[in-house]
Design a protein around this motif. Structure first.
Motif, short mmCIF file in Angstrom:
data_model
loop_
_atom_site.label_atom_id
_atom_site.label_comp_id
_atom_site.label_asym_id
_atom_site.label_seq_id
_atom_site.Cartn_x
_atom_site.Cartn_y
_atom_site.Cartn_z
N LEU A 294 3.60 16.08 2.84
CA LEU A 294 4.38 15.17 2.01
C LEU A 294 3.77 13.78 1.99
CD1 LEU A 294 8.01 16.17 3.07
CD2 LEU A 294 6.88 16.72 0.91
N ILE A 295 3.39 13.30 3.17
CA ILE A 295 2.79 11.96 3.28
C ILE A 295 1.44 11.92 2.58
CG2 ILE A 295 1.76 10.36 4.94
CD1 ILE A 295 4.76 10.05 4.66
N LEU A 296 0.66 12.99 2.72
CA LEU A 296 -0.65 13.04 2.06
C LEU A 296 -0.49 13.05 0.54
CD1 LEU A 296 -3.75 13.42 2.27
CD2 LEU A 296 -3.33 15.89 2.21
N LYS A 297 0.45 13.82 0.04
CA LYS A 297 0.63 13.99 -1.41
C LYS A 297 1.29 12.78 -2.06
CE LYS A 297 1.12 16.30 -5.36
NZ LYS A 297 -0.03 16.67 -6.21
N PHE A 298 2.43 12.37 -1.54
CA PHE A 298 3.23 11.33 -2.20
C PHE A 298 3.08 9.95 -1.56
CE2 PHE A 298 5.76 15.31 -2.71
CZ PHE A 298 5.63 15.44 -4.08
N GLY A 299 2.69 9.90 -0.28
CA GLY A 299 2.78 8.65 0.45
C GLY A 299 4.24 8.35 0.76
N GLY A 300 4.50 7.20 1.35
CA GLY A 300 5.85 6.82 1.71
C GLY A 300 6.04 6.81 3.21
N HIS B 34 20.12 -0.08 3.88
CA HIS B 34 19.15 -1.16 4.07
C HIS B 34 17.98 -1.10 3.08
CE1 HIS B 34 20.94 -2.91 7.63
NE2 HIS B 34 21.02 -1.72 8.21
N ASN B 35 17.82 0.04 2.42
CA ASN B 35 16.70 0.20 1.49
C ASN B 35 17.20 0.81 0.17
OD1 ASN B 35 14.18 -0.28 3.42
ND2 ASN B 35 15.62 1.04 4.51
N PRO B 36 18.06 0.10 -0.55
CA PRO B 36 18.67 0.67 -1.75
C PRO B 36 17.69 0.91 -2.89
CG PRO B 36 19.23 -1.67 -1.56
CD PRO B 36 18.55 -1.27 -0.27
N ASP B 37 16.56 0.18 -2.90
CA ASP B 37 15.59 0.34 -3.99
C ASP B 37 14.51 1.35 -3.66
OD1 ASP B 37 14.62 -1.33 -2.00
OD2 ASP B 37 13.41 -2.53 -3.37
N PHE B 38 14.64 2.05 -2.51
CA PHE B 38 13.71 3.12 -2.16
C PHE B 38 14.20 4.43 -2.78
CE2 PHE B 38 12.03 0.10 0.60
CZ PHE B 38 11.03 0.59 1.43
N GLU B 39 13.25 5.34 -2.99
CA GLU B 39 13.60 6.71 -3.36
C GLU B 39 13.82 7.49 -2.07
OE1 GLU B 39 11.73 10.57 -5.74
OE2 GLU B 39 10.67 8.64 -5.76
N ARG C 174 0.80 -1.21 0.00
CA ARG C 174 0.00 0.00 0.00
C ARG C 174 0.85 1.28 0.00
NH1 ARG C 174 -3.05 -3.68 3.33
NH2 ARG C 174 -5.20 -3.88 2.59
N ILE C 175 1.97 1.25 0.71
CA ILE C 175 2.81 2.43 0.85
C ILE C 175 3.92 2.38 -0.19
CG2 ILE C 175 4.35 3.69 2.39
CD1 ILE C 175 2.78 2.63 4.74
N PRO C 176 4.12 3.45 -0.96
CA PRO C 176 5.20 3.44 -1.97
C PRO C 176 6.58 3.47 -1.34
CG PRO C 176 4.16 5.60 -1.85
CD PRO C 176 3.34 4.69 -0.99
N LYS C 177 7.58 3.05 -2.11
CA LYS C 177 8.95 2.97 -1.61
C LYS C 177 9.63 4.35 -1.68
CE LYS C 177 9.81 -1.90 -2.72
NZ LYS C 177 10.67 -2.85 -3.46
N ILE C 178 9.21 5.21 -0.77
CA ILE C 178 9.79 6.55 -0.68
C ILE C 178 10.11 6.82 0.79
CG2 ILE C 178 9.50 9.01 -1.17
CD1 ILE C 178 7.21 8.26 -3.06
#
Length: 327
Positions: free
Chosen positions: A142-148, A96-101, A62-66
């Motif tokens: 930021l959380i409302l707009k982009f999630g993450g 620990h999260n290399p594929d996150f933005e 549900r939560i994007p990788k940001i």
């Protein structure tokens, strides 16, 4: 007679104000430091749930990788280089999260984001008395707009954060006092964070002291009050997409084990009254809620019982008259 009537009217208005406004306000304030509604999960439970379904597409992400983090250098405006110790802590999340933005929001980028996406809030954003309030409010937008996932710069990562992405939203519960806003996560457009954003301007007041203002206008007291409001409105059959979880992060002895996060140096926004009221808010108020507030209730029950017994004794004295003292 007019003076007496006016005095009686003022007394009545005072009682109405006390009963209708002051007392409910105090009760709502105290309620923030008690038990919190809504589902709670330990980090170990989140890890176990993820491991039990690894490789199976039984739950949607549900939560994007940001990962969002904010650095506003109000002590040296224009200098956007974060301190070395915070940079080292931040590097743990990248490792620990290399594929996150990984997004670092500086002061100029933050204001540009608000001006472009939420221009109706820019006046309030610029007008906050304390710079940390801009950081508080920005994370919600930021959380409302982009999630993450948002993390304060003094929080690092001890492993990958992927297991947290399968929940629609979460924030941190330290197990004592109010909820926290230092680590939050959500899918884009989650209704709790919409309610948070919509409540910022109505709550934007100066509450006499810096500590009160920072916490109650935009910080963790504010978040806890809106949390209680959100769950008071939530139907019993709430859609899981609109749910929000408390992730337990009790730093005290006997608290649930930390799995995902670490804690580094904080205290960048401390004011003269911060340490004193932090002790009151995190230690004294919860103790009072647990151990003192029930005294008036017990006292009222005891007093009512004694009054009722006295009434029975008086009613039982039938056939007797009180004789005046002849001495």
């Amino acid at each position: 007679m007019r003076l007496r009537s006016l005095t009686a009217l003022l007394a009545l208005l005072s009682i109405v104000l006390l009963v209708g406004v002051v007392v409910p306000g105090v009760l709502r304030f105290v309620h923030m430091f008690g038990a919190h509604p809504g589902p709670a999960l330990t980090q170990e439970e989140i890890e176990a749930a993820y491991n039990s379904t690894r490789g199976e597409k039984t739950r949607p992400q549900r939560i994007p990788k940001i990962i969002h983090q904010i650095f506003h250098n109000w002590k040296d405006p224009g200098n956007e280089s974060i301190p070395s110790d915070w940079d080292e802590v931040r590097a743990t999340c990248k490792t620990h999260n290399p594929d996150f933005e990984h997004r670092l929001w500086t002061e100029s980028a933050s204001r540009e984001f608000i001006a472009e996406n939420y221009p109706w809030f820019l006046k309030t954003y610029d007008g906050y008395k304390f710079p940390v309030q801009r950081i508080d409010s920005l994370r919600y937008f930021l959380i409302l707009k982009f999630g993450g996932i948002y993390l304060d710069l003094d929080n690092g990562c001890s492993r990958d954060l992927l297991p947290l992405l399968y929940y629609p939203s979460f924030l941190i519960d330290g197990g004592k006092g109010t909820l926290s806003n230092n680590i939050i996560g959500a899918r884009p457009g989650h209704p709790f964070w919409q309610l948070i954003v919509d409540s910022l301007i109505p709550w934007s007041f100066y509450y006499i002291l810096p500590y009160f203002t920072i916490h109650y206008a935009s910080g963790q007291w504010f978040v806890t009050a809106i949390w209680n409001k959100y769950f008071s409105r939530m139907p019993a059959d709430v859609d899981e997409e609109d749910n929000i979880y408390r992730v337990m992060m009790d730093m005290g002895e006997g608290g649930a084990r930390w799995v995902f996060f670490t804690q580094g140096r904080g205290g960048s926004w401390d004011n003269w009254d911060n340490y004193f009221f932090s002790y009151i808010g995190n230690v004294m108020v919860p103790w009072i809620v647990r151990n003192v507030l029930w005294f008036p209730v017990v006292g009222a029950v005891v007093f009512g019982g004694l009054y009722w017994l006295r009434g029975r004794s008086v009613r039982g004295m039938k056939g007797y008259k009180v004789v005046a003292d002849m001495a």
